[in-house]
Design a protein around this motif. Sequence first.
Motif, PDB file in Angstrom:
ATOM      1  N   PHE A  98      -1.796   0.311  -4.035  1.00  0.00           N
ATOM      2  CA  PHE A  98      -1.775  -0.231  -2.781  1.00  0.00           C
ATOM      3  C   PHE A  98      -2.578   0.717  -1.655  1.00  0.00           C
ATOM      4  CE2 PHE A  98       2.415  -1.074  -5.150  1.00  0.00           C
ATOM      5  CZ  PHE A  98       2.031  -2.612  -5.156  1.00  0.00           C
ATOM      6  N   GLU A  99      -2.365   2.036  -1.922  1.00  0.00           N
ATOM      7  CA  GLU A  99      -3.163   2.755  -1.082  1.00  0.00           C
ATOM      8  C   GLU A  99      -4.792   2.558  -1.120  1.00  0.00           C
ATOM      9  OE1 GLU A  99      -2.426   5.168   1.113  1.00  0.00           O
ATOM     10  OE2 GLU A  99      -0.252   5.484   0.458  1.00  0.00           O
ATOM     11  N   GLU A 100      -5.108   2.420  -2.486  1.00  0.00           N
ATOM     12  CA  GLU A 100      -6.484   1.952  -2.398  1.00  0.00           C
ATOM     13  C   GLU A 100      -6.914   0.707  -1.835  1.00  0.00           C
ATOM     14  OE1 GLU A 100      -9.333   3.817  -3.826  1.00  0.00           O
ATOM     15  OE2 GLU A 100      -8.004   5.449  -4.711  1.00  0.00           O
ATOM     16  N   LEU A 101      -5.964  -0.102  -1.667  1.00  0.00           N
ATOM     17  CA  LEU A 101      -6.160  -1.278  -0.870  1.00  0.00           C
ATOM     18  C   LEU A 101      -5.940  -1.314   0.457  1.00  0.00           C
ATOM     19  CD1 LEU A 101      -4.390  -3.970  -3.363  1.00  0.00           C
ATOM     20  CD2 LEU A 101      -6.764  -3.930  -3.083  1.00  0.00           C
ATOM     21  N   GLY A 102      -5.703  -0.038   0.937  1.00  0.00           N
ATOM     22  CA  GLY A 102      -5.872   0.040   2.432  1.00  0.00           C
ATOM     23  C   GLY A 102      -4.342   0.005   2.980  1.00  0.00           C
ATOM     24  N   PHE A 103      -3.354   0.066   2.106  1.00  0.00           N
ATOM     25  CA  PHE A 103      -1.904  -0.048   2.828  1.00  0.00           C
ATOM     26  C   PHE A 103      -1.357   1.475   2.601  1.00  0.00           C
ATOM     27  CE2 PHE A 103      -2.304  -4.170   2.478  1.00  0.00           C
ATOM     28  CZ  PHE A 103      -1.281  -4.860   3.056  1.00  0.00           C
ATOM     29  N   TYR A 104      -0.370   1.764   3.726  1.00  0.00           N
ATOM     30  CA  TYR A 104       0.344   2.899   3.788  1.00  0.00           C
ATOM     31  C   TYR A 104       1.587   2.756   2.967  1.00  0.00           C
ATOM     32  CZ  TYR A 104       2.667   7.174   5.298  1.00  0.00           C
ATOM     33  OH  TYR A 104       3.261   8.171   5.279  1.00  0.00           O
ATOM     34  N   TYR A 105       1.788   3.496   1.780  1.00  0.00           N
ATOM     35  CA  TYR A 105       2.679   2.969   0.605  1.00  0.00           C
ATOM     36  C   TYR A 105       4.099   4.024   1.052  1.00  0.00           C
ATOM     37  CZ  TYR A 105       5.352   2.874  -3.597  1.00  0.00           C
ATOM     38  OH  TYR A 105       6.133   2.829  -4.863  1.00  0.00           O
ATOM     39  N   VAL A 106       5.209   3.165   1.169  1.00  0.00           N
ATOM     40  CA  VAL A 106       6.473   3.768   1.217  1.00  0.00           C
ATOM     41  C   VAL A 106       7.698   3.345   0.080  1.00  0.00           C
ATOM     42  CG1 VAL A 106       8.344   4.253   2.798  1.00  0.00           C
ATOM     43  CG2 VAL A 106       6.046   4.061   3.710  1.00  0.00           C
ATOM     44  N   GLY A 107       8.140   4.376  -0.538  1.00  0.00           N
ATOM     45  CA  GLY A 107       9.057   3.869  -1.858  1.00  0.00           C
ATOM     46  C   GLY A 107       8.917   4.605  -3.012  1.00  0.00           C
ATOM     47  N   PRO A 108       9.688   4.198  -4.176  1.00  0.00           N
ATOM     48  CA  PRO A 108      10.274   2.874  -3.983  1.00  0.00           C
ATOM     49  C   PRO A 108      11.993   3.436  -3.374  1.00  0.00           C
ATOM     50  CG  PRO A 108      10.267   3.902  -6.271  1.00  0.00           C
ATOM     51  CD  PRO A 108       9.233   4.779  -5.290  1.00  0.00           C
TER      52      PRO A 108
ATOM     53  N   ALA B  86      -8.707  -3.754   4.851  1.00  0.00           N
ATOM     54  CA  ALA B  86     -10.089  -3.569   5.584  1.00  0.00           C
ATOM     55  C   ALA B  86      -9.770  -4.060   7.165  1.00  0.00           C
ATOM     56  CB  ALA B  86     -10.842  -4.581   4.917  1.00  0.00           C
ATOM     57  N   MET B  87      -9.042  -5.000   7.492  1.00  0.00           N
ATOM     58  CA  MET B  87      -8.941  -5.189   8.861  1.00  0.00           C
ATOM     59  C   MET B  87      -7.970  -4.152   9.518  1.00  0.00           C
ATOM     60  SD  MET B  87      -8.509  -9.325   8.330  1.00  0.00           S
ATOM     61  CE  MET B  87      -8.631  -9.944  10.051  1.00  0.00           C
ATOM     62  N   ASP B  88      -7.101  -3.417   8.940  1.00  0.00           N
ATOM     63  CA  ASP B  88      -6.143  -2.371   9.518  1.00  0.00           C
ATOM     64  C   ASP B  88      -5.300  -3.034  10.621  1.00  0.00           C
ATOM     65  OD1 ASP B  88      -5.455   0.385   9.257  1.00  0.00           O
ATOM     66  OD2 ASP B  88      -6.532   0.764  11.296  1.00  0.00           O
ATOM     67  N   SER B  89      -4.680  -4.163  10.269  1.00  0.00           N
ATOM     68  CA  SER B  89      -3.976  -4.972  11.059  1.00  0.00           C
ATOM     69  C   SER B  89      -2.468  -4.115  11.027  1.00  0.00           C
ATOM     70  CB  SER B  89      -3.771  -6.309  10.989  1.00  0.00           C
ATOM     71  OG  SER B  89      -4.955  -7.116  11.195  1.00  0.00           O
ATOM     72  N   ARG B  90      -1.564  -4.229  12.076  1.00  0.00           N
ATOM     73  CA  ARG B  90      -0.184  -3.863  11.858  1.00  0.00           C
ATOM     74  C   ARG B  90       0.330  -4.710  11.215  1.00  0.00           C
ATOM     75  NH1 ARG B  90       4.030  -3.748  15.334  1.00  0.00           N
ATOM     76  NH2 ARG B  90       2.977  -4.689  17.079  1.00  0.00           N
ATOM     77  N   LEU B  91       0.722  -4.592  10.121  1.00  0.00           N
ATOM     78  CA  LEU B  91       1.430  -5.500   9.110  1.00  0.00           C
ATOM     79  C   LEU B  91       2.397  -4.690   8.289  1.00  0.00           C
ATOM     80  CD1 LEU B  91       1.466  -8.386   7.920  1.00  0.00           C
ATOM     81  CD2 LEU B  91      -0.486  -7.693   6.556  1.00  0.00           C
ATOM     82  N   ILE B  92       3.706  -5.441   7.882  1.00  0.00           N
ATOM     83  CA  ILE B  92       4.635  -4.803   7.287  1.00  0.00           C
ATOM     84  C   ILE B  92       4.602  -5.782   6.034  1.00  0.00           C
ATOM     85  CG2 ILE B  92       6.720  -4.081   6.668  1.00  0.00           C
ATOM     86  CD1 ILE B  92       7.031  -3.653   9.974  1.00  0.00           C
TER      87      ILE B  92
ATOM     88  N   GLY C 221      -3.559 -13.450  -8.229  1.00  0.00           N
ATOM     89  CA  GLY C 221      -4.596 -12.692  -7.353  1.00  0.00           C
ATOM     90  C   GLY C 221      -4.486 -13.093  -6.132  1.00  0.00           C
ATOM     91  N   MET C 222      -3.990 -14.079  -5.392  1.00  0.00           N
ATOM     92  CA  MET C 222      -4.175 -14.561  -4.017  1.00  0.00           C
ATOM     93  C   MET C 222      -3.507 -13.196  -3.185  1.00  0.00           C
ATOM     94  SD  MET C 222      -2.681 -17.829  -1.915  1.00  0.00           S
ATOM     95  CE  MET C 222      -2.933 -17.850  -0.236  1.00  0.00           C
ATOM     96  N   ALA C 223      -2.507 -12.518  -3.714  1.00  0.00           N
ATOM     97  CA  ALA C 223      -1.452 -11.543  -3.234  1.00  0.00           C
ATOM     98  C   ALA C 223      -2.446 -10.343  -2.889  1.00  0.00           C
ATOM     99  CB  ALA C 223      -0.397 -11.188  -3.958  1.00  0.00           C
ATOM    100  N   TYR C 224      -3.352 -10.135  -3.962  1.00  0.00           N
ATOM    101  CA  TYR C 224      -4.295  -9.010  -3.955  1.00  0.00           C
ATOM    102  C   TYR C 224      -5.622  -9.230  -3.156  1.00  0.00           C
ATOM    103  CZ  TYR C 224      -1.128  -7.049  -7.713  1.00  0.00           C
ATOM    104  OH  TYR C 224      -0.249  -6.776  -8.203  1.00  0.00           O
ATOM    105  N   GLU C 225      -5.809 -10.489  -2.895  1.00  0.00           N
ATOM    106  CA  GLU C 225      -7.045 -10.961  -1.910  1.00  0.00           C
ATOM    107  C   GLU C 225      -6.571 -10.680  -0.562  1.00  0.00           C
ATOM    108  OE1 GLU C 225      -7.834 -15.160  -2.761  1.00  0.00           O
ATOM    109  OE2 GLU C 225      -8.331 -14.420  -5.003  1.00  0.00           O
ATOM    110  N   ALA C 226      -5.286 -11.013  -0.333  1.00  0.00           N
ATOM    111  CA  ALA C 226      -4.718 -10.898   0.975  1.00  0.00           C
ATOM    112  C   ALA C 226      -4.579  -9.353   1.362  1.00  0.00           C
ATOM    113  CB  ALA C 226      -3.377 -11.532   1.172  1.00  0.00           C
TER     114      ALA C 226
END
Length: 648
Positions: free
Chosen positions: A243-253, A168-174, A157-162
């Motif tokens: 992943f999109e629902e969690l706010g990430f721009y998804y690329v792949g696989p 939500a923070m919209d940080s530039r993160l990969i 669960g910690m991965a999904y919490e992060a």
Amino acid sequence: MSVPPETPLLDTVKTPEDVRKLADGQLRQLADEVRAEMIDAVSVTGGHLGAGLGVVELTVALHKVFDTPNDILIWDVGHQTYPHKILTGRRDRIRTLRQPGGLSGFTRRDESPYDPFGAAHSSTSISAALGFAEARDLAGGRHNVVAVIGDGSMSAGMAYEAMNNAGAMDSRLIVILNDNDMSIAPPTGAMSAYLARLVSSRTFMQLRDIGKQVTKRLPKFFEVAAERADEFARGFAMGGTLFEELGFYYVGPIDGHNLDHLLPVLRNVRDAKDGPILLHVITKKGKGYAPAEAASDKYHGVGKFDVITGKQAKPKANAPSYTRVFAEALIDAARRDDKILGITAAMPTGTGLDLFGQAFPKRMFDVGIAEQHAVTFAAGLAAAGFKPFCAIYSTFLQRGFDQVAHDVALQKLPVRFPIDRAGFVGADGATHAGAFDLAFLGCLPNFVVMAPADEAELVHMVATSAAIDDRPSAFRFPRGEGVGVEMPAVGEILEIGRGRVIREGTKVAILSLGTRLAAALEAAETLEAAGLSTTVADARFMKPLDRDLLRRLARDHEVLVTVEEGAVGGFGSHVLQALSDDGLLDGHLKVRVLTLPDSFLDHGDPAATMAAVGLDAAGIVRRVFDALGRAEPRIEPVRVLGGDRGRG
């Protein structure tokens, strides 16, 4: 003895800066040489093999594309970082992996500037990377932050919490999802790679951003509709809706072993201007080494092995392992009681519950890397009248402490906790050492806490734990083999809170909890040779303590030494509290408490480590003479070679 592989290109690489000087077309050769070097090194040292083999190309590509260590690269768990170590200035020490004084088997901040965050427990990388990303933004930096997380770690669960926080923070993160076992969606060759390259391209992202700006000037309906259309289109083509629902721009696989696919996509996500991105990479555990590909579970962690045949060199066991003894005792108990269940948090083989699962497939539950859930799941089963044995390594049980305290102990639910890898664990080092379970369980009301002195006692404690139906219980046991005692046919239910005296004396009393009993008996022989009559007792229970036994030892002896393979705050602290409560610290008694030191213990040889921290026979003898204020005489140690220890 294997012949070291030829690595002409790798020989020119000392740091990732050298990787970045190579042409893209040379990276295939570099990856092949890194893989050969890693296989040869691990064949010498043992260690984690399969996961690292699966990320060789990904590691090469990451160090080619990103400006490490200025760009932050965080690996989850650390099992997969051997190729990373080879490329980051540690190749000359790679054959010291997990050896005393050598390289850690995991990332470690004090080992290299290329290890910005230490890891060995899973599912921490995204949280840590988000911290680095926010720190960068607060400081006005522009560098990249990359987290590589395996799919096994995504079961926690910690991965999904992060991810929820990062979205939500919209940080530039990969975030790179290294999907090496349970594919969320399979890559479909050239088309999949093309789509991943397209949607990660600057042109696509710029068009997407223009679309966002336009829709913001229109009524809210159009903005929402545009977002849904973009999400649906990419989700339909490529997956990743979660992943999109969690706010990430998804690329792949994409294929994680195809550098022609990896390099352009990594460059695209590197150059993205804002927001969190998740790149889904498919890899094969054990890639490039046939024995590891054929049996990824057996080659996850290995001992020394023959590179040609893949055969692992294992010493002949003189006694069964504690893990196997536990598993067989639990199976035996479960045959007589259909309420007994087994629960593991992604460690069926490590805890022996794979054997239980073979015997009772419907009564064994592997919940994934989710210790918190495992504990509360067990609490629910216990509340419903079953007898769950929630088997978790000591170091991993730390992650579920709140659930142990709140969901189990507070409600007095009879969850049973078999705690494997208690005490020092050798090559895995501080991150996996089970030093703290006695301290953090001992402070909880309503608990029964036990520790067997040998493998026969472990059988009895499985039976005892199964019989405790009014409160939670735990029993801890070490990694490795037992001591070779005669095994009971059936487990005996021990009297709760009752220890046993192994040998009687009059001057010195040694009270041991757990498998340090062998060292205590050896110390007693040496003390007897020095004229100090010595009692040795096995506490069996830390909680509740055998107060009658403790009072007798305190009143009838001049020196009382407690011995445990645990941290400060455990068994010895409970003994001191009891002696204080009974007013037995005010008189003639001299007490010494022997524990693991108040520090994190590095990887090393177990016997040498026990000697270094004073928990071997010589260390116990030394503390007795220290308590008496006498110089230790020069006496040859007397070794105890097994035998009947009595039932007491």
